[in-house]
Design an enzyme around this catalytic site. Structure first.
Site, PDB file in Angstrom:
ATOM      1  N   GLN A   4       2.696   9.914   1.454  1.00 62.87           N
ATOM      2  CA  GLN A   4       4.002   9.238   1.502  1.00 62.87           C
ATOM      3  C   GLN A   4       4.900   9.597   0.329  1.00 62.87           C
ATOM      4  O   GLN A   4       6.087   9.266   0.337  1.00 62.87           O
ATOM      5  CB  GLN A   4       3.805   7.718   1.526  1.00 62.87           C
ATOM      6  CG  GLN A   4       3.127   7.228   2.799  1.00 62.87           C
ATOM      7  CD  GLN A   4       3.044   5.717   2.798  1.00 62.87           C
ATOM      8  OE1 GLN A   4       2.109   5.155   2.251  1.00 62.87           O
ATOM      9  NE2 GLN A   4       4.024   5.062   3.382  1.00 62.87           N
TER      10      GLN A   4
ATOM     11  N   GLY B 176       0.843  -1.192   0.000  1.00 57.88           N
ATOM     12  CA  GLY B 176       0.000   0.000   0.000  1.00 57.88           C
ATOM     13  C   GLY B 176       0.880   1.244   0.000  1.00 57.88           C
ATOM     14  O   GLY B 176       1.992   1.216   0.525  1.00 57.88           O
TER      15      GLY B 176
ATOM     16  N   HIS C 179      -4.723   1.172   7.351  1.00 57.13           N
ATOM     17  CA  HIS C 179      -3.406   1.830   7.443  1.00 57.13           C
ATOM     18  C   HIS C 179      -3.320   3.003   6.456  1.00 57.13           C
ATOM     19  O   HIS C 179      -2.880   4.104   6.812  1.00 57.13           O
ATOM     20  CB  HIS C 179      -2.319   0.781   7.172  1.00 57.13           C
ATOM     21  CG  HIS C 179      -0.915   1.299   7.204  1.00 57.13           C
ATOM     22  ND1 HIS C 179       0.022   0.869   8.125  1.00 57.13           N
ATOM     23  CD2 HIS C 179      -0.266   2.205   6.414  1.00 57.13           C
ATOM     24  CE1 HIS C 179       1.168   1.497   7.900  1.00 57.13           C
ATOM     25  NE2 HIS C 179       1.027   2.304   6.859  1.00 57.13           N
ATOM     26  N   GLU C 180      -3.740   2.761   5.210  1.00 56.05           N
ATOM     27  CA  GLU C 180      -3.607   3.798   4.173  1.00 56.05           C
ATOM     28  C   GLU C 180      -4.625   4.926   4.360  1.00 56.05           C
ATOM     29  O   GLU C 180      -4.308   6.090   4.082  1.00 56.05           O
ATOM     30  CB  GLU C 180      -3.745   3.174   2.778  1.00 56.05           C
ATOM     31  CG  GLU C 180      -2.719   2.086   2.441  1.00 56.05           C
ATOM     32  CD  GLU C 180      -1.269   2.492   2.666  1.00 56.05           C
ATOM     33  OE1 GLU C 180      -0.954   3.689   2.564  1.00 56.05           O
ATOM     34  OE2 GLU C 180      -0.460   1.594   2.972  1.00 56.05           O
TER      35      GLU C 180
ATOM     36  N   HIS D 229      -3.224   7.276   6.724  1.00 58.94           N
ATOM     37  CA  HIS D 229      -2.273   8.206   6.097  1.00 58.94           C
ATOM     38  C   HIS D 229      -3.012   9.422   5.535  1.00 58.94           C
ATOM     39  O   HIS D 229      -2.519  10.549   5.620  1.00 58.94           O
ATOM     40  CB  HIS D 229      -1.514   7.526   4.950  1.00 58.94           C
ATOM     41  CG  HIS D 229      -0.290   6.768   5.394  1.00 58.94           C
ATOM     42  ND1 HIS D 229       0.713   7.346   6.141  1.00 58.94           N
ATOM     43  CD2 HIS D 229       0.094   5.493   5.166  1.00 58.94           C
ATOM     44  CE1 HIS D 229       1.674   6.446   6.362  1.00 58.94           C
ATOM     45  NE2 HIS D 229       1.317   5.303   5.790  1.00 58.94           N
TER      46      HIS D 229
HETATM   47 ZN   LIG Z   1       2.274   3.513   5.817  1.00 61.10          ZN
END
Ligand SMILES: [Zn+2]
Length: 173
Positions: free
Chosen positions: A53, A48, A137-138, A141
Site C-alpha cells: 500500500q 492496518g 485483510h493485511e 495485501h
Molecule cells: Zn487494505
C-alpha cells in the site's frame, strides 16, 4: 516522522504478490520503514497498513487495533503466516487504498498468525474480532489480494461502481 504515499486501487503493486524479507534485510532501514508505516497509518486513521500500500512489494504490515479490555494489538508483522483460522464474522471493512469505500466482508472470527518482528524474532498472535479481520485483510495485501476479491459478486459490482463515481469526482486520487 516521515509520511509515505499511499497507493490507491488499481495500482499494480496492490495486485502483485509481495516478496518475503530475507535475513539481511533486518536492519536499520527496515526499522525506519516500519516506523514510517506506523506514522502513515496513524495519520490516515487506519488500523492496518501493508507494504504494497506504500508501493513496496514485500510481505510485511503494521497494525494497531484497539481491543475491548484495553488489549490493544500494536505490532509489525514481517513474513506473516496464518496458521489457524476458525469461526466467522461479517462486518463492514474499509481499506486505505480504497478511500471512502466500506463494504460488508465475511472473514474468520479467530486467527492465529506467526510472523517475525523488526529484529527478526518469531512470535505468534492469537486474536479475534477486529484484530483477526485486520490480520486477514493485511496478509491478503502481502499476497496481492484486495478486499474487493473477498466480497460477494454482487457487492463487488456495487463497489466497482462506487469506485468509478469516486474517481470521476476526483475523490479517489
Ligand atoms: Zn487494505
Amino acid at each position: 516522522m516521515s509520511l509515505l504515499d499511499i497507493v490507491y486501487y488499481p495500482d499494480p503493486v496492490l495486485l502483485s504478490v509481495g516478496k518475503p524479507l530475507e535475513d539481511e534485510e533486518f536492519d536499520g532501514h527496515l526499522e525506519t520503514l516500519v516506523s514510517n508505516m506506523f506514522d502513515t497509518m496513524e495519520k490516515a486513521d487506519g488500523v492496518g497498513l501493508a507494504a504494497p500500500q506504500v508501493g513496496i512489494s514485500k510481505r510485511l504490515f503494521v497494525m494497531d487495533v484497539p481491543g475491548e479490555n484495553g488489549d490493544r494489538v500494536r505490532q509489525a508483522l514481517i513474513n506473516p503466516e496464518i496458521i489457524h483460522i476458525e469461526g466467522e464474522q461479517v462486518g463492514d471493512e474499509g481499506c486505505l487504498s480504497f478511500p471512502g469505500l466500506f463494504q460488508l466482508v465475511k472473514r474468520e472470527m479467530r486467527v492465529i498468525a506467526r510472523a517475525l518482528d523488526v529484529k527478526g524474532d518469531e512470535f505468534e498472535l492469537d486474536v479475534d474480532d477486529l484484530a483477526a479481520r485486520c490480520i486477514l485483510h493485511e496478509t491478503d495485501h502481502c499476497d496481492g489480494i484486495v478486499f474487493l476479491d473477498r466480497m460477494t459478486p454482487l457487492k463487488r459490482e456495487l463497489a466497482k461502481r462506487k469506485i468509478k463515481t469516486l474517481q470521476k469526482t476526483g475523490k479517489w486520487n
